[in-house]
Each structure stands twice: as C-alpha cells, then as structure tokens.
Write a protein that holds these residues in place. Sequence first.
Motif, PDB file in Angstrom:
ATOM      1  N   ASP A 159       0.809  -1.224   0.000  1.00  0.00           N
ATOM      2  CA  ASP A 159       0.000   0.000   0.000  1.00  0.00           C
ATOM      3  C   ASP A 159       0.843   1.274   0.000  1.00  0.00           C
ATOM      4  O   ASP A 159       0.302   2.366   0.127  1.00  0.00           O
ATOM      5  CB  ASP A 159      -0.898   0.038   1.250  1.00  0.00           C
ATOM      6  CG  ASP A 159      -1.787  -1.178   1.344  1.00  0.00           C
ATOM      7  OD1 ASP A 159      -2.202  -1.696   0.290  1.00  0.00           O
ATOM      8  OD2 ASP A 159      -2.052  -1.618   2.473  1.00  0.00           O
ATOM      9  N   PHE A 160       2.114   1.144  -0.143  1.00  0.00           N
ATOM     10  CA  PHE A 160       3.057   2.234   0.099  1.00  0.00           C
ATOM     11  C   PHE A 160       3.753   2.660  -1.184  1.00  0.00           C
ATOM     12  O   PHE A 160       4.046   1.836  -2.042  1.00  0.00           O
ATOM     13  CB  PHE A 160       4.094   1.727   1.124  1.00  0.00           C
ATOM     14  CG  PHE A 160       5.327   2.558   1.245  1.00  0.00           C
ATOM     15  CD1 PHE A 160       5.350   3.665   2.067  1.00  0.00           C
ATOM     16  CD2 PHE A 160       6.474   2.230   0.547  1.00  0.00           C
ATOM     17  CE1 PHE A 160       6.498   4.436   2.187  1.00  0.00           C
ATOM     18  CE2 PHE A 160       7.628   2.982   0.662  1.00  0.00           C
ATOM     19  CZ  PHE A 160       7.629   4.093   1.479  1.00  0.00           C
ATOM     20  N   ALA A 161       4.009   3.966  -1.344  1.00  0.00           N
ATOM     21  CA  ALA A 161       4.816   4.471  -2.463  1.00  0.00           C
ATOM     22  C   ALA A 161       5.734   5.571  -1.932  1.00  0.00           C
ATOM     23  O   ALA A 161       5.261   6.554  -1.369  1.00  0.00           O
ATOM     24  CB  ALA A 161       3.933   5.016  -3.571  1.00  0.00           C
ATOM     25  N   PRO A 162       7.058   5.400  -2.086  1.00  0.00           N
ATOM     26  CA  PRO A 162       7.994   6.394  -1.552  1.00  0.00           C
ATOM     27  C   PRO A 162       8.073   7.642  -2.434  1.00  0.00           C
ATOM     28  O   PRO A 162       7.766   7.594  -3.624  1.00  0.00           O
ATOM     29  CB  PRO A 162       9.326   5.651  -1.573  1.00  0.00           C
ATOM     30  CG  PRO A 162       9.198   4.695  -2.711  1.00  0.00           C
ATOM     31  CD  PRO A 162       7.749   4.278  -2.728  1.00  0.00           C
ATOM     32  N   ALA A 163       8.480   8.754  -1.825  1.00  0.00           N
ATOM     33  CA  ALA A 163       8.726   9.992  -2.576  1.00  0.00           C
ATOM     34  C   ALA A 163       9.514  10.945  -1.689  1.00  0.00           C
ATOM     35  O   ALA A 163       9.372  10.927  -0.466  1.00  0.00           O
ATOM     36  CB  ALA A 163       7.419  10.642  -3.003  1.00  0.00           C
ATOM     37  N   TYR A 164      10.352  11.747  -2.327  1.00  0.00           N
ATOM     38  CA  TYR A 164      11.043  12.828  -1.626  1.00  0.00           C
ATOM     39  C   TYR A 164      10.451  14.144  -2.089  1.00  0.00           C
ATOM     40  O   TYR A 164      10.122  14.312  -3.261  1.00  0.00           O
ATOM     41  CB  TYR A 164      12.542  12.837  -1.946  1.00  0.00           C
ATOM     42  CG  TYR A 164      13.287  11.646  -1.409  1.00  0.00           C
ATOM     43  CD1 TYR A 164      13.175  11.268  -0.083  1.00  0.00           C
ATOM     44  CD2 TYR A 164      14.109  10.908  -2.241  1.00  0.00           C
ATOM     45  CE1 TYR A 164      13.857  10.170   0.408  1.00  0.00           C
ATOM     46  CE2 TYR A 164      14.808   9.816  -1.758  1.00  0.00           C
ATOM     47  CZ  TYR A 164      14.678   9.454  -0.433  1.00  0.00           C
ATOM     48  OH  TYR A 164      15.356   8.383   0.044  1.00  0.00           O
ATOM     49  N   ARG A 165      10.335  15.072  -1.175  1.00  0.00           N
ATOM     50  CA  ARG A 165       9.834  16.400  -1.535  1.00  0.00           C
ATOM     51  C   ARG A 165      10.513  17.423  -0.643  1.00  0.00           C
ATOM     52  O   ARG A 165      10.094  17.645   0.484  1.00  0.00           O
ATOM     53  CB  ARG A 165       8.327  16.456  -1.358  1.00  0.00           C
ATOM     54  CG  ARG A 165       7.745  17.763  -1.828  1.00  0.00           C
ATOM     55  CD  ARG A 165       6.231  17.717  -1.893  1.00  0.00           C
ATOM     56  NE  ARG A 165       5.755  19.015  -2.330  1.00  0.00           N
ATOM     57  CZ  ARG A 165       4.709  19.602  -1.832  1.00  0.00           C
ATOM     58  NH1 ARG A 165       3.989  19.035  -0.894  1.00  0.00           N
ATOM     59  NH2 ARG A 165       4.357  20.782  -2.276  1.00  0.00           N
ATOM     60  N   LEU A 166      11.584  18.024  -1.138  1.00  0.00           N
ATOM     61  CA  LEU A 166      12.292  19.062  -0.416  1.00  0.00           C
ATOM     62  C   LEU A 166      11.622  20.388  -0.742  1.00  0.00           C
ATOM     63  O   LEU A 166      11.513  20.751  -1.919  1.00  0.00           O
ATOM     64  CB  LEU A 166      13.761  19.126  -0.840  1.00  0.00           C
ATOM     65  CG  LEU A 166      14.658  17.986  -0.363  1.00  0.00           C
ATOM     66  CD1 LEU A 166      14.347  16.685  -1.014  1.00  0.00           C
ATOM     67  CD2 LEU A 166      16.096  18.359  -0.592  1.00  0.00           C
ATOM     68  N   HIS A 167      11.133  21.086   0.274  1.00  0.00           N
ATOM     69  CA  HIS A 167      10.421  22.334   0.027  1.00  0.00           C
ATOM     70  C   HIS A 167      10.266  23.128   1.318  1.00  0.00           C
ATOM     71  O   HIS A 167      10.603  22.653   2.397  1.00  0.00           O
ATOM     72  CB  HIS A 167       9.063  22.055  -0.605  1.00  0.00           C
ATOM     73  CG  HIS A 167       8.117  21.288   0.267  1.00  0.00           C
ATOM     74  ND1 HIS A 167       8.300  19.970   0.611  1.00  0.00           N
ATOM     75  CD2 HIS A 167       6.973  21.655   0.877  1.00  0.00           C
ATOM     76  CE1 HIS A 167       7.309  19.558   1.381  1.00  0.00           C
ATOM     77  NE2 HIS A 167       6.492  20.569   1.565  1.00  0.00           N
ATOM     78  N   VAL A 168       9.758  24.343   1.177  1.00  0.00           N
ATOM     79  CA  VAL A 168       9.427  25.187   2.319  1.00  0.00           C
ATOM     80  C   VAL A 168       7.929  25.416   2.283  1.00  0.00           C
ATOM     81  O   VAL A 168       7.363  25.725   1.228  1.00  0.00           O
ATOM     82  CB  VAL A 168      10.171  26.542   2.248  1.00  0.00           C
ATOM     83  CG1 VAL A 168       9.720  27.465   3.369  1.00  0.00           C
ATOM     84  CG2 VAL A 168      11.679  26.327   2.294  1.00  0.00           C
ATOM     85  N   LYS A 169       7.269  25.256   3.418  1.00  0.00           N
ATOM     86  CA  LYS A 169       5.819  25.440   3.487  1.00  0.00           C
ATOM     87  C   LYS A 169       5.491  26.484   4.544  1.00  0.00           C
ATOM     88  O   LYS A 169       5.877  26.355   5.700  1.00  0.00           O
ATOM     89  CB  LYS A 169       5.150  24.103   3.835  1.00  0.00           C
ATOM     90  CG  LYS A 169       3.656  24.147   3.853  1.00  0.00           C
ATOM     91  CD  LYS A 169       3.087  24.370   2.474  1.00  0.00           C
ATOM     92  CE  LYS A 169       1.571  24.364   2.522  1.00  0.00           C
ATOM     93  NZ  LYS A 169       0.974  24.627   1.249  1.00  0.00           N
ATOM     94  N   GLY A 170       4.776  27.532   4.129  1.00  0.00           N
ATOM     95  CA  GLY A 170       4.366  28.591   5.042  1.00  0.00           C
ATOM     96  C   GLY A 170       2.961  28.377   5.555  1.00  0.00           C
ATOM     97  O   GLY A 170       2.128  27.738   4.892  1.00  0.00           O
ATOM     98  N   PHE A 171       2.666  28.935   6.734  1.00  0.00           N
ATOM     99  CA  PHE A 171       1.340  28.848   7.329  1.00  0.00           C
ATOM    100  C   PHE A 171       1.216  29.921   8.409  1.00  0.00           C
ATOM    101  O   PHE A 171       2.212  30.501   8.838  1.00  0.00           O
ATOM    102  CB  PHE A 171       1.078  27.445   7.908  1.00  0.00           C
ATOM    103  CG  PHE A 171       2.101  26.991   8.911  1.00  0.00           C
ATOM    104  CD1 PHE A 171       1.861  27.080  10.270  1.00  0.00           C
ATOM    105  CD2 PHE A 171       3.324  26.460   8.488  1.00  0.00           C
ATOM    106  CE1 PHE A 171       2.815  26.655  11.193  1.00  0.00           C
ATOM    107  CE2 PHE A 171       4.274  26.032   9.406  1.00  0.00           C
ATOM    108  CZ  PHE A 171       4.014  26.134  10.762  1.00  0.00           C
ATOM    109  N   THR A 172      -0.004  30.186   8.835  1.00  0.00           N
ATOM    110  CA  THR A 172      -0.260  31.199   9.857  1.00  0.00           C
ATOM    111  C   THR A 172      -0.748  30.522  11.126  1.00  0.00           C
ATOM    112  O   THR A 172      -1.556  29.595  11.076  1.00  0.00           O
ATOM    113  CB  THR A 172      -1.312  32.205   9.356  1.00  0.00           C
ATOM    114  OG1 THR A 172      -0.814  32.804   8.156  1.00  0.00           O
ATOM    115  CG2 THR A 172      -1.572  33.288  10.383  1.00  0.00           C
ATOM    116  N   VAL A 173      -0.259  31.010  12.262  1.00  0.00           N
ATOM    117  CA  VAL A 173      -0.666  30.494  13.565  1.00  0.00           C
ATOM    118  C   VAL A 173      -1.104  31.676  14.417  1.00  0.00           C
ATOM    119  O   VAL A 173      -0.392  32.678  14.507  1.00  0.00           O
ATOM    120  CB  VAL A 173       0.501  29.759  14.267  1.00  0.00           C
ATOM    121  CG1 VAL A 173       0.110  29.311  15.659  1.00  0.00           C
ATOM    122  CG2 VAL A 173       0.965  28.584  13.443  1.00  0.00           C
ATOM    123  N   ASP A 174      -2.277  31.570  15.039  1.00  0.00           N
ATOM    124  CA  ASP A 174      -2.716  32.639  15.937  1.00  0.00           C
ATOM    125  C   ASP A 174      -2.927  32.128  17.360  1.00  0.00           C
ATOM    126  O   ASP A 174      -3.596  32.752  18.175  1.00  0.00           O
ATOM    127  CB  ASP A 174      -3.975  33.317  15.413  1.00  0.00           C
ATOM    128  CG  ASP A 174      -5.132  32.347  15.234  1.00  0.00           C
ATOM    129  OD1 ASP A 174      -4.975  31.151  15.558  1.00  0.00           O
ATOM    130  OD2 ASP A 174      -6.196  32.776  14.759  1.00  0.00           O
TER     131      ASP A 174
END
Length: 194
Positions: free
Chosen positions: A151-166
């Motif tokens: 049921d598994f498929a590998p992947a690499y994803r190097l990235h930056v993810k932004g979000f807001t926290v209050d």
Amino acid sequence: MRTITKPGRWLLYTLALPLFSCANVDGPAAPRAKAGVLDLRSWNPDKDAPVTLDGTWHFYRSRFVSPQALAAGTATVKPGTLKVPLSWNDQQVDGKKMTGEGYGTYHLRILLPPGKKRLAIKFPKIGTAFRVYANGQLLTSAGQLGTRSADFAPAYRLHVKGFTVDTERLDLVFHVANFRYPWGGLWYSLHFGQ
C-alpha cells in the motif's frame, strides 16, 4: 626569508583578534525539544533567526494517530520518544529496537509567544513517505502512506511550506512510513522560522 616587523605583527594581531574572539564567545544555547515539547515562548520570529526542531519527539510506533487525538490528549496509547534528526533505525521504542521498515506518528508540541505569526518549515528528505499536520490541518505530504509495502509508495519532496498560527501552541504531527529504503524516519533537521 622575510620577517614581520613589530608594527606589522601588531597589525596582524589586531586583524586576527576579532576572528578568534568571535569563535570563543558562547551565545545562548539553541532551544531543543524535550519529551515531545519545544518551548519557544521567548523566541521572536520577527527578530530571531530560524530554529531547528531538533531534540526528542513523541513517537507512536506502528500507528497513525490522528492529529485531533494528539492535540486533545485523547490518544489511547502512550508514546515513546525518538531523537530528531536521526533515522529511526536502531533507536528503541517501548524497549524494542526499530528497523528501517515500518511506520508511525511523530508528535511535537511547540509553545509559542502570543499573537498572530506567519511561520514556515523547511522540509528536508524524510524517509520515505509522509503527511504533516499543523494544529490538525494537513500542511504537506509526499508519497503514499501505508501500513504495509503493498500500500506504500515512496517519494522525496524538499520544500518550504508557510502557514499562519494565531495560537500559543502548535501541534506538529508527522505520519511517516518506509518500506523501500534501508533507513526510515526524520533523518535531517527541520528548520522553523518566519
């Protein structure tokens, strides 16, 4: 052979002194996660440098625990701890040694200063499929999670993810699986900042 005169030595020492004095100054210790909690209440994301999320995180072996249960404290199993960054291979959870293959849930609670904050996480290679939730919301993912190889498929994803926290608390939940690579888990430091 040419020798350096006294005035020349003085100039050399004067130029080198700042380099050596900077190398020997002990700054404040970088905050580290301990038993699944990272205290950043005195950190100012607007002024201070990004931090790493290094330390010991809570870990639920062979379970994908829901982010909502972890935030509410209603998970039905007790967590172990794993060092991050480090492959989960050869680390022990509940007295049992981990192997490269497997799956589980990493959880880190970050205590933050008050106010609304625009933040980001720099994601390195993670071994080798993952989903990440921030305060219960899906933040990012790579590959196909599974509880077995079929049921598994590998992947690499190097990235930056932004979000807001209050809020003054950020619950990060990583569901991670690996059935193809010799090492699994959070191998590299995650960088956290504005």
